[in-house]
Design an enzyme around this catalytic site. Structure first.
Site, PDB file in Angstrom:
ATOM      1  N   GLU A  76       0.526  -0.967   0.145  1.00  0.00           N
ATOM      2  CA  GLU A  76      -0.269   0.358   0.689  1.00  0.00           C
ATOM      3  C   GLU A  76       0.721   1.093  -0.199  1.00  0.00           C
ATOM      4  O   GLU A  76       0.226   2.576  -0.638  1.00  0.00           O
ATOM      5  CB  GLU A  76      -0.763   0.028   1.085  1.00  0.00           C
ATOM      6  CG  GLU A  76      -1.929   0.876   1.207  1.00  0.00           C
ATOM      7  CD  GLU A  76      -3.278   0.588   2.629  1.00  0.00           C
ATOM      8  OE1 GLU A  76      -4.067   1.938   2.380  1.00  0.00           O
ATOM      9  OE2 GLU A  76      -2.553   0.106   3.225  1.00  0.00           O
ATOM     10  N   ASP A  77       2.008   1.640   0.950  1.00  0.00           N
ATOM     11  CA  ASP A  77       2.751   2.320   0.815  1.00  0.00           C
ATOM     12  C   ASP A  77       4.323   2.452  -0.117  1.00  0.00           C
ATOM     13  O   ASP A  77       4.774   3.416   0.547  1.00  0.00           O
ATOM     14  CB  ASP A  77       3.117   2.793   1.951  1.00  0.00           C
ATOM     15  CG  ASP A  77       1.272   3.334   2.898  1.00  0.00           C
ATOM     16  OD1 ASP A  77       0.878   3.240   2.744  1.00  0.00           O
ATOM     17  OD2 ASP A  77       1.443   2.535   4.369  1.00  0.00           O
TER      18      ASP A  77
END
Length: 714
Positions: A76-77
């Site tokens: 996600e990051d």
């Protein structure tokens, strides 16, 4: 932050066979992927997933779960991909990381309290593996522990409110009370800082009595009492956590001083029998507070929690709460489903020297979906089989759909908008004429998927249809439909019988006497007029028998018969004798999804489900439109479809059209030239086909023809 070797050693302490190399790879991968990213307190971002993994080692979770915790933010990051995770760490870890990532996306979509209960249930439903939820809860717990570093007060309060509304109740739902209490305490400190400070200060004053630590002294006395009676017990004491105290003060409208059970003690004894023995010893020593005894061993809570609870009046006329449980019950109470996982890991692996407890939990002591899950855990023969079956049992065969207002409706898999409508309200089910799923108009037979938003289109003139029995699956929907159809069928049959009776009477050679019908009932040995009319409609009585009963000697008259259907196509779902026609606006053919529209003369007009006229009517909420759910019958010959064909303006074009249509065994019923210019002309053609499949093959052949520019169904 835990160092790499410290984290790996923690896992190896309780699971010597853990994949040490995988854990080391995950640690290094997370550090490199997050790189120079920073958290609000200035720490490297990778410290967060490492600490989340550390929290989960306290639950003695397996190496794949710990690796998932280390990697849970990478997709996600960072620039890391799911494919990369699967290639390096295997399919199971990749699936778990993907599950946590999806939950994070769902979480980000919901920012208001309105959806709190929905999101809690949705998180449960969307988590295919209980370990995904455990990672998510540990992730939220660590975020709460560092929440005070976020500079903006409004952001801290928003996160705290979300934790209080969603994640703490979710932890409670799966029995992880320690997670729940810490989350509530940390959130309470942000949401009600003055109340938190006041209650914390008073708890400190209460704990320290005139002769030292009051809680420690009461705990020692309780342990000594049980020991003298031959019950070996581990006794610990604590104050109720601040949020629990504040909530009781709010609910009961009382002050801190009026609370009677601020101090709570826990006695852990070896067996279930010792629990009840310890209870008797305590009640003989101190008076029990009436109404404060709870036996959660014989009657566990829904999430599987088991313990004995009692409140007694101790020294200084002070009320204290005492919980009595076994070590297994205690592990379950502290960590809920995670405790089951830890026990199962220990049993499957049977690893000597492992610190995870080796006792087995008894599934027959559980209730509801917890019992189902524990049974799955206990019967799995291998870790692979266990992994395959670790589903949240309550939700594995359920789906969740939302009303337009955000209310969540739980249904079995395979449910349709009819089931949804009846789940909302019986009247809505009875009046359903169509539905929108995620904003798109769909038939009532459409299967609802998890997370769909469903809007039921209704008409006051609608009634349940026989065809609904083929698509509804919930007991509530089926019962309501059958109940209505029994009454509806009787009424329709009687109405049809009355029409046929009037026709019979009209064909009699003379007028009937006043008592002719009563005499007919006597001759036919029927109890009442309704039975007579039903017999006429169902053809259990012939016209001749009725005429003879009404007017003896008239049976030789030339009998007329019921009018034939107005179409050669048979339709299911209509009452006997009801006439119908295929709509000219959409020209439905067998194989199309269809719906009936009742006209003023009581006949039925059959439309394709995607007919524009039908969609327009469904949009009008005030329209008194009478819909009927119908299906094609067995007789499906000679349906007429309308097509539009654009061909080049050249000699032989129409001949080519006729040749292609004839080659596909379709018959041209009508042809109209609609538009003509220098290059193209457009023809609207009515063709007789057997079904929708034949029509689609015909259209494909027309489009493939050299002279055809476009061919579409109208």
């Amino acid at each position: 932050m835990l160092r790499q070797y410290e984290l790996v050693d923690r896992v190896l302490d309780y699971d010597p066979d853990a994949d040490e190399a995988m854990l080391n790879r995950a640690y290094v991968f997370s550090v490199n992927a997050h790189g120079t990213q920073k958290r609000a307190n200035g720490d490297p971002y990778f410290s967060h997933p490492i600490e989340v993994a550390g929290i989960l080692t306290e639950l003695h979770l397996d190496d794949e779960t710990i690796a998932t915790a280390i990697l849970h933010d990478t997709v996600e990051d960072t620039v890391a991909t799911s494919e990369e995770i699967e290639r390096i760490f295997g399919a199971n870890v990749a699936r778990l990381v993907d599950g946590v990532t999806k939950l994070s996306k769902i979480e980000a979509q919901t920012e208001n309290e309105r959806a709190a209960e929905n999101l809690r249930k949705f998180l449960l439903a969307m988590s295919g593996d209980i370990r995904v939820l455990l990672v998510k809860l540990a992730d939220r717990l660590h975020n709460m522990r560092t929440l005070h570093f976020i500079p903006k007060p409004e952001k801290r309060r928003r996160i705290a409110r979300e934790t209080m509304d969603i994640y703490a109740p979710l932890a409670e739902r799966i029995g992880m009370y320690e997670f729940m209490k810490e989350m509530q305490t940390l959130a309470f400190a942000q949401l009600e800082p003055e109340a938190y400070e006041s209650i914390t200060r008073r708890l400190g004053q209460l704990k320290e009595g005139s002769d030292g630590d009051r809680i420690a002294k009461i705990g020692s006395g309780l342990k000594l009492l049980l020991g003298r009676a031959g019950v070996e017990a581990q006794v610990s004491g604590r104050e109720k956590h601040p949020y629990s105290i504040w909530r009781k003060m709010q609910e009961r409208h009382i002050s801190f001083e009026q609370l009677s059970d601020i101090m709570a003690f826990r006695a852990i004894v070896p067996t279930e029998e010792e629990c009840y023995r310890a209870l008797g010893i305590i009640h003989r020593r101190w008076p029990m507070v009436p109404g404060r005894f709870k036996d959660y061993i014989s009657t566990p809570k829904r999430n599987g929690y088991r313990s004995l609870h009692t409140s007694v009046i101790h020294a200084e006329n002070r009320r204290i709460e005492i919980q009595i449980r076994t070590p297994e019950m205690h592990a379950e109470a502290e960590f809920g489903l995670a405790a089951h996982w830890a026990y199962k890991q220990a049993v499957i692996a049977d690893k000597p020297g492992a610190s995870a407890p080796a006792a087995r939990l008894r599934p027959d002591a559980q209730q509801g979906w917890i019992a189902d899950l524990v049974e799955i855990l206990d019967t799995a023969a291998t870790p692979e089989e266990l992994l395959e079956h670790t589903r949240i049992a309550m939700y594995q065969d359920r789906i969740f759909a939302f009303t337009p207002k955000g209310e969540l409706i739980q249904l079995p898999k395979g449910a349709t908008p009819i089931d949804f409508a009846y789940a909302v309200h019986t009247d809505l089910g009875d009046q359903a004429v169509g539905a929108k799923i995620n904003g798109r108009v769909v038939p009532l037979s459409t299967v609802i998927e998890n997370g769909d938003q469903v809007q039921v289109l209704r008409s006051k003139a609608q009634v349940p249809q026989p065809a609904w029995l083929n698509v509804a699956i919930t007991a509530k929907a089926l019962a309501a439909i059958r109940r209505h159809l029994r009454h509806e069928e009787r009424d329709q049959t009687i109405a049809l019988g009355q029409q046929l009776y009037d026709d019979i009477v009209a064909r009699l050679p003379a007028a009937l006497a006043a008592n002719a019908r009563d005499e007919a009932l006597r001759r036919l040995k029927l109890p009442d007029e309704a039975t007579l009319l039903q017999a006429i409609a169902r053809r259990t009585l012939t016209d001749g028998e009725v005429m003879e009963a009404l007017m003896p000697g008239s049976a030789g008259a030339d009998l007329a018969h019921a009018p034939p259907q107005s179409s050669a196509i048979s339709i299911q779902g209509l009452a006997p004798g009801v006439a119908y026609e295929l709509a000219e606006c959409c020209h439905p053919v067998p194989g199309d999804r269809i719906v009936g529209l009742r006209r003023p003369d009581a006949s039925i007009e059959v439309h394709a489900i995607d007919c524009r006229v039908l969609a327009d009517l469904a949009e009008r909420s005030e329209e008194e439109t009478d819909w009927v759910d119908v299906q094609w019958g067995d007789k499906t010959e000679g349906a007429v479809a309308r097509i539009s064909v654009q061909v080049r303006n050249e000699p032989g074009a129409l001949g080519m059209l006729a040749t292609v249509i004839g080659r596909h065994k379709a018959n041209i019923i009508n042809l109209r030239l609609d538009n003509r210019d220098a290059r193209f002309h457009t023809n609207t053609i009515d063709v007789e086909v057997h079904d929708a499949h034949q029509l689609m093959r015909l259209l494909a052949a027309l489009r493939a023809a050299e002279a055809v520019n476009a061919a579409e169904r109208v």
